[in-house]
Scaffold this motif. Structure first.
Motif, PDB file in Angstrom:
ATOM      1  N   HIS A  50       5.222   6.659  -9.647  1.00 27.28           N
ATOM      2  CA  HIS A  50       3.946   7.365  -9.552  1.00 27.28           C
ATOM      3  C   HIS A  50       3.602   7.760  -8.121  1.00 27.28           C
ATOM      4  O   HIS A  50       3.204   8.904  -7.870  1.00 27.28           O
ATOM      5  CB  HIS A  50       2.840   6.483 -10.138  1.00 27.28           C
ATOM      6  CG  HIS A  50       1.475   6.873  -9.712  1.00 27.28           C
ATOM      7  ND1 HIS A  50       0.713   6.151  -8.812  1.00 27.28           N
ATOM      8  CD2 HIS A  50       0.721   7.939 -10.020  1.00 27.28           C
ATOM      9  CE1 HIS A  50      -0.433   6.749  -8.602  1.00 27.28           C
ATOM     10  NE2 HIS A  50      -0.469   7.835  -9.325  1.00 27.28           N
ATOM     11  N   ARG A  51       3.738   6.827  -7.179  1.00 26.73           N
ATOM     12  CA  ARG A  51       3.164   7.068  -5.835  1.00 26.73           C
ATOM     13  C   ARG A  51       3.800   8.238  -5.103  1.00 26.73           C
ATOM     14  O   ARG A  51       3.084   9.044  -4.494  1.00 26.73           O
ATOM     15  CB  ARG A  51       3.287   5.793  -4.990  1.00 26.73           C
ATOM     16  CG  ARG A  51       2.392   4.672  -5.461  1.00 26.73           C
ATOM     17  CD  ARG A  51       1.042   4.745  -4.856  1.00 26.73           C
ATOM     18  NE  ARG A  51       0.100   3.855  -5.520  1.00 26.73           N
ATOM     19  CZ  ARG A  51      -1.191   3.770  -5.221  1.00 26.73           C
ATOM     20  NH1 ARG A  51      -1.695   4.532  -4.276  1.00 26.73           N
ATOM     21  NH2 ARG A  51      -1.958   2.935  -5.864  1.00 26.73           N
ATOM     22  N   LEU A  89       2.847   1.427  -1.136  1.00 25.13           N
ATOM     23  CA  LEU A  89       4.124   0.956  -1.664  1.00 25.13           C
ATOM     24  C   LEU A  89       4.751  -0.084  -0.743  1.00 25.13           C
ATOM     25  O   LEU A  89       5.269  -1.103  -1.205  1.00 25.13           O
ATOM     26  CB  LEU A  89       5.096   2.130  -1.838  1.00 25.13           C
ATOM     27  CG  LEU A  89       4.918   2.957  -3.100  1.00 25.13           C
ATOM     28  CD1 LEU A  89       5.983   4.040  -3.160  1.00 25.13           C
ATOM     29  CD2 LEU A  89       5.000   2.086  -4.339  1.00 25.13           C
ATOM     30  N   GLY A 147      -3.624   4.948 -11.074  1.00 30.19           N
ATOM     31  CA  GLY A 147      -2.577   4.621 -10.115  1.00 30.19           C
ATOM     32  C   GLY A 147      -2.712   3.197  -9.591  1.00 30.19           C
ATOM     33  O   GLY A 147      -1.720   2.498  -9.400  1.00 30.19           O
ATOM     34  N   THR A 148      -3.940   2.766  -9.358  1.00 28.45           N
ATOM     35  CA  THR A 148      -4.156   1.387  -8.915  1.00 28.45           C
ATOM     36  C   THR A 148      -3.695   0.415  -9.982  1.00 28.45           C
ATOM     37  O   THR A 148      -3.121  -0.628  -9.693  1.00 28.45           O
ATOM     38  CB  THR A 148      -5.646   1.156  -8.612  1.00 28.45           C
ATOM     39  OG1 THR A 148      -6.152   2.257  -7.899  1.00 28.45           O
ATOM     40  CG2 THR A 148      -5.844  -0.108  -7.809  1.00 28.45           C
ATOM     41  N   THR A 182      -0.014  -0.092 -10.037  1.00 24.72           N
ATOM     42  CA  THR A 182       0.442  -0.802  -8.844  1.00 24.72           C
ATOM     43  C   THR A 182       0.287  -2.311  -9.020  1.00 24.72           C
ATOM     44  O   THR A 182       0.977  -3.083  -8.367  1.00 24.72           O
ATOM     45  CB  THR A 182      -0.360  -0.331  -7.616  1.00 24.72           C
ATOM     46  OG1 THR A 182      -0.397   1.085  -7.611  1.00 24.72           O
ATOM     47  CG2 THR A 182       0.276  -0.796  -6.332  1.00 24.72           C
ATOM     48  N   ALA A 231       4.861   2.057 -10.568  1.00 27.01           N
ATOM     49  CA  ALA A 231       4.222   2.519  -9.333  1.00 27.01           C
ATOM     50  C   ALA A 231       5.196   3.300  -8.466  1.00 27.01           C
ATOM     51  O   ALA A 231       4.808   4.251  -7.783  1.00 27.01           O
ATOM     52  CB  ALA A 231       3.672   1.328  -8.553  1.00 27.01           C
ATOM     53  N   ALA A 267       0.216   6.845   0.097  1.00 30.49           N
ATOM     54  CA  ALA A 267       1.140   6.369  -0.947  1.00 30.49           C
ATOM     55  C   ALA A 267       2.206   5.477  -0.339  1.00 30.49           C
ATOM     56  O   ALA A 267       2.540   4.412  -0.881  1.00 30.49           O
ATOM     57  CB  ALA A 267       1.782   7.563  -1.651  1.00 30.49           C
ATOM     58  N   ASP A 278      -7.114   3.199  -2.267  1.00 30.45           N
ATOM     59  CA  ASP A 278      -7.140   4.330  -3.197  1.00 30.45           C
ATOM     60  C   ASP A 278      -8.511   4.970  -3.266  1.00 30.45           C
ATOM     61  O   ASP A 278      -8.648   6.189  -3.303  1.00 30.45           O
ATOM     62  CB  ASP A 278      -6.723   3.859  -4.601  1.00 30.45           C
ATOM     63  CG  ASP A 278      -5.227   3.739  -4.741  1.00 30.45           C
ATOM     64  OD1 ASP A 278      -4.770   3.109  -5.698  1.00 30.45           O
ATOM     65  OD2 ASP A 278      -4.536   4.280  -3.871  1.00 30.45           O
TER      66      ASP A 278
END
Lengths: 544, 333
Positions: free
Chosen positions: A427-428, A200, A381-382, A385, A424, A196, A263
């Motif tokens: 989330h990350r 980021l 999640g991707t 981002t 993101a 993660a 990911d």
């Protein structure tokens, strides 16, 4: 583990998250690609095919990857010192490590240039300048230092959330050295947090503008973000506008490739232990730990303290170029920074937007992290981002294309842009710690009669607290410091602090912009220092 | 409980549907409740000048509300480009800081064709039938007082005595620097070879004119090219720099104002533009440190008798991409 049919709360959460994903992330991205597609193939080929564009893409990729690797390594080392050792003064070390996050990014590169550049502070006092600061090496160096607190926060949250002292003690008791214990027990458990953090930092570095603009322009070093900015400067010409949007779309595709691969590669969950998180940490107090802590303090002094000193001296000095001695000091730059009458309302708007965005995105980030674990395990999640990777100006244009008709010029559209861009960040950090929650605890709570909100509140939140706090801080600070989106989207009556900053930069006086950066830093430092230094708040947030 | 989820879905679908329906040029419907006398201005002029002019206008016409969106040129152009693709431009007046963007908007038919009463007082090179200059930005030379010899002409910048100590603004970042590039590319005795010689002499580029002033003042470089308005406040504060008005002349960029064709308040917009071109607003512009476009205004910060040269804007227009490419092949970036 028994598969349970999703109940009302799960369904509501799932549909809300998917709907918001569609509205905030997918629609702006589609608008972006629609503009690109509307041009036809020839302009796209021209925008991406020239040697300048290829150089910019290559530069962006290698700068991003290098900064990511270095920042995550540094963040891991720092997190091990503050979370897994008993050296004295850890709380203050945490504050020092997070300080670069509190300094607005528009002044970080300037501070470094003032401190270590030619004719800078270090050259004046020590006759030493950092060679190569104005060029790619300087860009990587400053981006790494700027991003290390981000990596540190994510990894430290991961370490704090996965307090498994038994496993680590067992390894040591069985005869493993400290390093072997670290390598075989801690690192695999930390893999999601490390991934993660890497993602980021890579995206932050790839979409950074201020650092390559200040440090790269003298060397003719272009990145995709500087190219996009330049194309937007001349975007009265529709071809130039199309070029800017094409480059932004290329950055999205690039991010999809790099982040998507990362990911997918790390999709398998880390090993779960069945034990409840303990409170005792194995503490190292040996000479090695003390040396590492001393090294960190030295790094902080050089990387953060000295540039900050340069900024303070510049802000206090009456005019640029005069020696920064007390005889030349004045507070006029601070009053000039706040002159204009809009500053108070703009600051209030910025603080309010940042607070709302942070609170909303912690929840939304958690929802996406939870949704990713449910079958069919979509790579949501991707997806979030991708909007984080789009440079602010172009994302603002995309949001304006999508919602400008109804919300144009209001605080609402700025909030939508913040939610889209910073999701993101919410989330990350949470995703990096989520797999450490023992599922048995959650099901035990449900079986004993707790509803979903109660079970989440009593089981999930206490374990995830460091990650939740970290996410909130990151989103708040990024939203407060962002310049390009709100200055494009605002209307009369909905100015944010970005408008004040950009106006001051255009007027050009580096003393006034330094003064403004310091005022903003002070504003957020005071509550941040209180939060991090207080023992009680440390227990509440999970950072011991 | 299920209704909560469905409600969220309906709201989000409505948002998405609205977003998809948006886009494409179309008629803007008048929003209810807005006063008839309201003018919205998009501008990239610095806030202090805008505030000074608006203050004077409010005293003159208290019933007209002027709302301002101020952003740097890149943001401003991006906002207009997005507006055009999402329902039409939402402003009445545009006050830009370089003529090339304005020329493009004129060519695309976005500007209203009319003649302000004050237009006769504007010198001919600084006006057209859709936009008029309001102030002049001069590219000049700044230098440290201990520099030997003192620069007096543009070609002095290639003097080997200044090797490695000359700094320029990047034309890819700043419209004023692009104007200067356009001037030299066509000027006899200079051409793009001027830039090649500068590069060979070790000249360095930075983002914009303010950075030039800061870095010359700090001592990182000895000589630089910047805007007069960026250098003057630094000199006044006490920075160790001096301004030179080089031969054959300071490169004069002008800052035009125009009315959008899609304006909903043409009378109010035209009256505002006419005011900006009038003596009162021009005086305020001079007071905030810019050279006013009109010659009959006192207090211009430009010293009397200095020479100025004007780029051939119509020749530069449409060739910006080539100019930038040629420049980038020399300086990179």
């Amino acid at each position: 583990m028994a598969r349970v049919r999703p109940g009302h709360w799960q369904r509501a959460g799932r549909w809300t998250t998917l709907a918001l994903l569609l509205a905030l992330v997918v629609v702006p991205l589609l608008k972006l690609f629609a503009v690109v597609a509307g041009q036809g193939w020839a302009p796209v080929r021209q925008a991406l095919g020239g040697p300048g564009a290829v150089h910019a893409v290559v530069n962006t990729v290698w700068v991003g990857i290098t900064a990511a690797v270095l920042a995550v390594t540094g963040g891991l080392a720092a997190a091990m010192v503050t979370e897994r050792s008993q050296v004295p003064g850890r709380r203050w070390l945490r504050i020092g490590l997070l300080l670069p996050l509190l300094i607005p990014p528009f002044s970080t590169a300037v501070g470094w240039s003032l401190a270590y550049g030619p004719a800078g502070l270090s050259e004046e006092f020590f006759s030493l300048a950092v060679p190569g600061l104005l060029g790619p090496l300087g860009i990587v160096l400053v981006l790494t230092i700027e991003a290390m607190p981000l990596a540190y926060l994510v990894v430290a949250a991961g370490l704090a959330a996965r307090a498994e002292p038994d496993l680590e003690r067992a390894a040591r008791a069985s005869g493993a050295t400290a390093f072997d214990g670290f390598r075989t027990v801690t690192l695999p458990l930390l893999a999601p947090a490390l991934r993660a953090a890497t993602v980021l930092v890579f995206v932050t570095a790839a979409s950074s503008f201020a650092v390559p603009a200040v440090l790269g322009t003298p060397a003719g070093f272009a990145t995709m973000t500087t190219r996009i900015y330049q194309s937007l400067t001349f975007s009265a010409d529709p071809a130039s506008f199309g070029e800017a949007v094409t480059l932004a779309a290329a950055l999205v595709v690039l991010t999809l490739a790099v982040v998507g691969a990362a990911d997918v590669a790390g999709a398998a969950p880390a090993i779960r232990g069945g034990a409840a998180p303990g409170t005792g940490q194995p503490g190292h107090r040996g000479r090695g730990a003390l040396a590492a802590a001393a090294g960190l303090w030295a790094y902080l002094a050089l990387a953060t303290g000295f540039p900050l000193l340069a900024l303070v001296l510049t802000a206090l000095t009456r005019a640029v170029g005069l020696p920064p001695v007390p005889a030349n000091w004045t507070l006029a730059n601070f009053s000039q920074a706040l002159a204009g009458g809009h500053a108070g309302a703009a600051l209030a708007h910025s603080l309010a937007l940042a607070t709302v965005a942070a609170s909303a995105l912690v929840v939304l980030g958690g929802l996406v992290a939870a949704l990713e674990r449910r079958p069919p395990g979509l790579r949501l999640g991707t997806l979030v981002t991708l909007t984080f990777a789009v440079p602010g100006s172009t994302l603002a244009v995309a949001v304006l294309l999508a919602y400008g008709r109804w919300l144009g010029g209001s605080l609402g559209i700025i909030l939508i842009a913040y939610l889209a861009k910073l999701w993101a960040l919410g989330h990350r950090p949470i995703a990096g710690s989520l797999d450490r929650i023992p599922p048995d605890l959650y099901w035990a709570a449900r079986t004993s009669g707790a509803g979903v909100p109660a079970a989440v509140r009593t089981v999930v939140v206490p374990i995830l607290r460091p990650a939740l706090v970290g996410s909130w801080l990151l989103v708040f600070l990024f939203a407060l410091h962002e310049l390009t989106m709100s200055s494009l989207l605002y209307g009369p009556g909905s100015e944010t602090f970005a408008v004040v900053v950009l106006n001051l930069q255009q007027l050009g006086d580096v003393s006034a912009t330094s003064a403004l950066a310091l005022l903003l830093t002070l504003l957020v430092s005071v509550p941040a220092v209180v939060l991090l230094a207080s023992r009680r708040l440390g227990r509440i947030t999970g950072f011991q | 409980m299920a209704r909560r989820g469905s409600l969220a879905v309906l709201v989000a679908l409505a948002l998405v549907g609205a977003a998809c329906a948006g886009g494409g040029e179309g008629d803007r419907s008048r929003q209810p409740g807005r006063p008839a006398a309201q003018v919205t201005m998009y501008t990239s002029v610095t806030q202090d000048t805008v505030d000074a002019v608006l203050g004077a206008y409010r005293a003159r016409q208290p019933d007209v509300a002027v709302k301002v969106f101020r952003a740097p040129t890149g943001q401003l152009n991006a906002r207009i480009a997005a507006d055009r693709r999402a329902g039409g431009i939402k402003a009445d007046v545009i006050w830009a800081t370089d003529p090339l963007s304005m020329q493009q908007y004129a060519q695309d038919g976005l500007l209203r064709r009319w003649t302000p009463a004050q237009a006769s007082k504007i010198p001919a090179p600084y006006k057209s039938d859709t936009f008029w200059g309001t102030r002049i930005l001069n590219m000049v030379i700044v230098y440290r007082p201990d520099v030997e010899p003192v620069p007096v002409s543009w070609s002095d910048l290639t003097n080997p005595a200044y090797r490695g100590t000359v700094v320029l603004p990047d034309p890819a970042f700043a419209g004023s620097a692009l104007g200067m590039l356009g001037y030299f590319a066509a000027a006899p005795g200079y051409g793009l070879d001027f830039y090649r010689k500068l590069k060979a002499n070790g000249a360095v580029q930075v983002e914009g004119p303010p950075d030039v002033v800061n870095q010359v003042a700090q001592g990182r470089y000895n000589v630089g090219v910047t805007l007069d308005n960026s250098a003057r406040p630094a000199v006044a504060k006490g920075s160790p720099i001096r301004i030179a008005w080089p031969r054959p002349g300071a490169v004069a960029i002008y800052s035009p104002i125009a009315v959008f064709d899609a304006t909903r308040n043409p009378t109010a917009a035209e009256s505002f533009v006419n005011f900006v071109l009038g003596p009162e607003a021009q005086q305020r512009i001079a007071d905030t440190g810019w050279q006013p476009i009109r010659g009959d205004v006192k207090g211009s910060p430009t010293p009397a008798g200095v020479k100025q040269v004007t780029p051939d804007w119509p020749a530069i227009f449409g060739h910006q991409a080539q100019l930038l490419q040629a420049y980038r092949s020399i300086f990179g970036g």
